[in-house]
Design a protein around this motif. Structure first.
Motif, PDB file in Angstrom:
ATOM      1  N   GLN A  11      16.513 118.966  31.321  1.00  0.00           N
ATOM      2  CA  GLN A  11      16.562 117.758  32.150  1.00  0.00           C
ATOM      3  C   GLN A  11      16.441 118.114  33.628  1.00  0.00           C
ATOM      4  OE1 GLN A  11      20.207 115.776  31.121  1.00  0.00           O
ATOM      5  NE2 GLN A  11      19.399 114.986  29.198  1.00  0.00           N
ATOM      6  N   LEU A  12      17.116 119.167  34.035  1.00  0.00           N
ATOM      7  CA  LEU A  12      17.046 119.619  35.424  1.00  0.00           C
ATOM      8  C   LEU A  12      15.609 119.981  35.790  1.00  0.00           C
ATOM      9  CD1 LEU A  12      18.213 120.532  38.151  1.00  0.00           C
ATOM     10  CD2 LEU A  12      18.845 122.698  37.042  1.00  0.00           C
ATOM     11  N   VAL A  13      14.951 120.743  34.920  1.00  0.00           N
ATOM     12  CA  VAL A  13      13.568 121.160  35.188  1.00  0.00           C
ATOM     13  C   VAL A  13      12.657 119.932  35.262  1.00  0.00           C
ATOM     14  CG1 VAL A  13      11.596 122.394  34.218  1.00  0.00           C
ATOM     15  CG2 VAL A  13      13.859 123.459  34.229  1.00  0.00           C
ATOM     16  N   HIS A  41      12.893 126.938  32.877  1.00  0.00           N
ATOM     17  CA  HIS A  41      12.430 126.314  31.632  1.00  0.00           C
ATOM     18  C   HIS A  41      12.100 127.376  30.585  1.00  0.00           C
ATOM     19  CE1 HIS A  41       9.483 124.417  28.895  1.00  0.00           C
ATOM     20  NE2 HIS A  41      10.342 123.420  28.979  1.00  0.00           N
ATOM     21  N   ALA A  42      11.404 128.420  31.003  1.00  0.00           N
ATOM     22  CA  ALA A  42      11.036 129.496  30.072  1.00  0.00           C
ATOM     23  C   ALA A  42      12.282 130.148  29.482  1.00  0.00           C
ATOM     24  CB  ALA A  42      10.159 130.527  30.775  1.00  0.00           C
ATOM     25  N   GLU A  43      13.274 130.387  30.309  1.00  0.00           N
ATOM     26  CA  GLU A  43      14.514 131.021  29.832  1.00  0.00           C
ATOM     27  C   GLU A  43      15.281 130.072  28.915  1.00  0.00           C
ATOM     28  OE1 GLU A  43      17.100 134.042  29.142  1.00  0.00           O
ATOM     29  OE2 GLU A  43      15.280 134.224  30.350  1.00  0.00           O
ATOM     30  N   ARG A  55      21.986 130.919  34.853  1.00  0.00           N
ATOM     31  CA  ARG A  55      22.804 130.681  36.047  1.00  0.00           C
ATOM     32  C   ARG A  55      22.036 131.075  37.313  1.00  0.00           C
ATOM     33  NH1 ARG A  55      27.102 132.804  34.432  1.00  0.00           N
ATOM     34  NH2 ARG A  55      28.250 130.916  33.999  1.00  0.00           N
ATOM     35  N   GLN A  56      21.360 132.207  37.257  1.00  0.00           N
ATOM     36  CA  GLN A  56      20.598 132.689  38.414  1.00  0.00           C
ATOM     37  C   GLN A  56      19.523 131.673  38.810  1.00  0.00           C
ATOM     38  OE1 GLN A  56      18.471 136.320  37.627  1.00  0.00           O
ATOM     39  NE2 GLN A  56      17.233 136.149  39.467  1.00  0.00           N
ATOM     40  N   TYR A  57      18.730 131.232  37.855  1.00  0.00           N
ATOM     41  CA  TYR A  57      17.653 130.284  38.163  1.00  0.00           C
ATOM     42  C   TYR A  57      18.201 128.930  38.611  1.00  0.00           C
ATOM     43  CZ  TYR A  57      14.521 133.629  35.872  1.00  0.00           C
ATOM     44  OH  TYR A  57      13.811 134.746  35.512  1.00  0.00           O
TER      45      TYR A  57
END
Length: 89
Positions: A11-13, A41-43, A55-57
């Motif tokens: 949803q965030l992406v 999204h990929a992760e 968390r990093q992204y």
């Protein structure tokens, strides 16, 4: 990680994709924001997402949204990032 938890990141992406052109960012910053969203999204959709990378992204997206200013769109994105990261605890 459950499907609903992954869904928060998706949803965030999706939200970033919708609002990235309305945030008043420079083209360079907008492209970087979208690149980080693609990485997230990929992760999140990978077979075994790594919480640290999620968390990093998400943190990178949040930081970029905060740099964009205090628009409603940026503020909503920051809140969505916080909600997504809350499932990682």
């Amino acid at each position: 990680m459950s499907a609903p938890e992954r869904g928060l990141f998706a949803q965030l992406v999706g939200y970033i994709g919708q609002v990235s052109t309305t945030l008043g960012m420079s083209d360079t910053d907008r492209v970087e924001l979208e690149r980080v969203a693609q990485d997230l999204h990929a992760e999140a959709t990978s077979e075994n997402p790594e919480p640290g990378r999620l968390r990093q992204y998400a943190t990178q997206l949040k930081d970029k949204l905060l740099e964009a200013g205090t628009t409603i769109a940026a503020t909503m994105g920051v809140q969505m990032a916080d909600q997504a990261m809350a499932v990682l605890v």
